[in-house]
Design an enzyme around this catalytic site. Structure first.
Site, PDB file in Angstrom:
ATOM      1  N   CYS A 168      -4.637   8.033   7.489  1.00 37.17           N
ATOM      2  CA  CYS A 168      -5.228   8.083   6.144  1.00 37.17           C
ATOM      3  C   CYS A 168      -6.295   7.027   6.031  1.00 37.17           C
ATOM      4  CB  CYS A 168      -4.249   7.776   5.040  1.00 37.17           C
ATOM      5  SG  CYS A 168      -2.611   8.254   5.347  1.00 37.17           S
ATOM      6  N   SER A 169      -6.007   5.865   6.596  1.00 35.81           N
ATOM      7  CA  SER A 169      -6.966   4.775   6.442  1.00 35.81           C
ATOM      8  C   SER A 169      -8.295   5.189   7.025  1.00 35.81           C
ATOM      9  CB  SER A 169      -6.455   3.529   7.132  1.00 35.81           C
ATOM     10  OG  SER A 169      -5.132   3.319   6.752  1.00 35.81           O
TER      11      SER A 169
END
Lengths: 153, 172
Positions: free
Chosen positions: A44-45
């Site tokens: 996600c990052s």
């Protein structure tokens, strides 16, 4: 999962402890909703970091991006500060996952949002949606193609 | 399936011989540690497969995450004006651990660039646009992190070691 042509359900979620954001606030603009499972997890990052670099491309298409996960506002604040994100992360926290469920992208098993993208046009209609495998960062080419389509209309 | 948009042209930096049969394109960021890790393996791939592969590099600097990624990309493109893109590319990865604002001139001197011209080109609008257009091509091509590799114009679903493995298997 809601598909192209559906009306995008309105919502009101906290972006910070004292700021709420409604989908309606962006009427007349295109909106990108990026649902993702959790702050801090590596994939996600990367995905949010990528979108963070692309804000000027999105604004060329008069589009606002909003990240959404079930994390709390405090978690979002810390994550957003750490990664220097310049777009809102919304907390689908209470009732948990309500907005994710309305868009059909809540994972009951993990209790998190699925990794899903929606492009909503300036009339509030879903112009494109995409469900990505949870472990795969879907990139941004699909979003830009959808925005390009809207522009052609 | 994501594909490379636009395809390679004479604006790209390509290491190739005429007999190359496989085209590899990397989208990379000079400050990204994963790109730094991939760099020696790309070299090894080039040594192993020699003339069979061509290798091109496009800039994909994540400026918010990596403050020196964009200036480093400018430095490589400015070196390209003097025909030394790959020398600067290699120098940047060899010195990735100490990337900083003042390193670019030092590297330019080491690889034998005309420093005055290098400084001027590093700040030119044209060079900035080259890096921006590389980034945009990455976005359009579905780059979702760095490094991202494309083999014969199609996004390769894996890291550099997977790429090495795939090439070995297809050579057998």
């Amino acid at each position: 999962m809601l598909e192209k042509g559906s009306k995008a359900p309105d919502f009101e979620l906290n972006a910070t402890p004292d700021q709420k954001i409604k989908l309606k606030d962006f009427k007349g603009k295109n909106v990108i909703l990026a649902f993702y499972p959790a702050d801090w997890s590596p994939v996600c990052s990367d995905q949010m970091a990528l979108y963070n670099e692309m804000l000027n491309y999105f604004s060329k298409y008069d589009a606002q991006i909003l990240g959404i996960s079930v994390d709390s506002v405090w978690c979002h604040l810390a994550f957003s500060g750490d990664r220097k994100l310049h777009f809102p992360l919304l907390a689908d926290f209470e009732p948990k996952g309500e907005v994710s469920k309305a868009y059909g992208v809540y994972d009951e098993e993990t209790g998190e949002s699925k990794r899903a993208l929606f492009v909503i046009d300036n009339e509030g209609e879903i112009a494109w949606s995409y469900l990505s495998p949870t472990a795969v960062n879907p990139g941004a080419d699909g979003i830009l193609d959808a925005l390009e389509e809207i522009k052609k209309k | 399936m994501s594909t490379l948009k636009p395809s390679l042209s004479d604006k790209d930096h390509i290491q190739a011989s005429e007999s190359a049969t496989v085209e590899i394109v990397e989208f990379g960021d000079y400050e990204c540690p994963y790109c730094g890790d991939a760099y020696p393996i790309v070299k090894e791939i080039q040594e192993t497969f020699g003339d069979q592969i061509s290798f091109a590099f496009r800039n994909f600097p994540l400026q918010e995450a990596h403050p020196f990624a964009f200036p480093a990309a400018l430095a490589a493109e400015a070196a390209a004006v003097q025909g030394k893109f790959w020398e600067m590319h290699d120098a940047l990865y060899d010195n990735q651990h100490r990337l900083a604002e003042d390193i670019f001139t030092e590297l330019a001197e080491t690889i034998g660039l005309d420093l005055e011209k290098f400084e001027k080109d590093s700040q030119s609008e044209e060079i900035k646009q080259k890096v921006d257009s590389d980034f945009e091509s990455g976005v359009r091509s579905g780059v979702n992190g760095t490094p991202s590799f494309y083999v014969d114009g199609t996004k390769f679903d894996g890291g550099v070691l997977d790429l090495y493995q795939m090439l070995k298997e297809s050579a057998e």
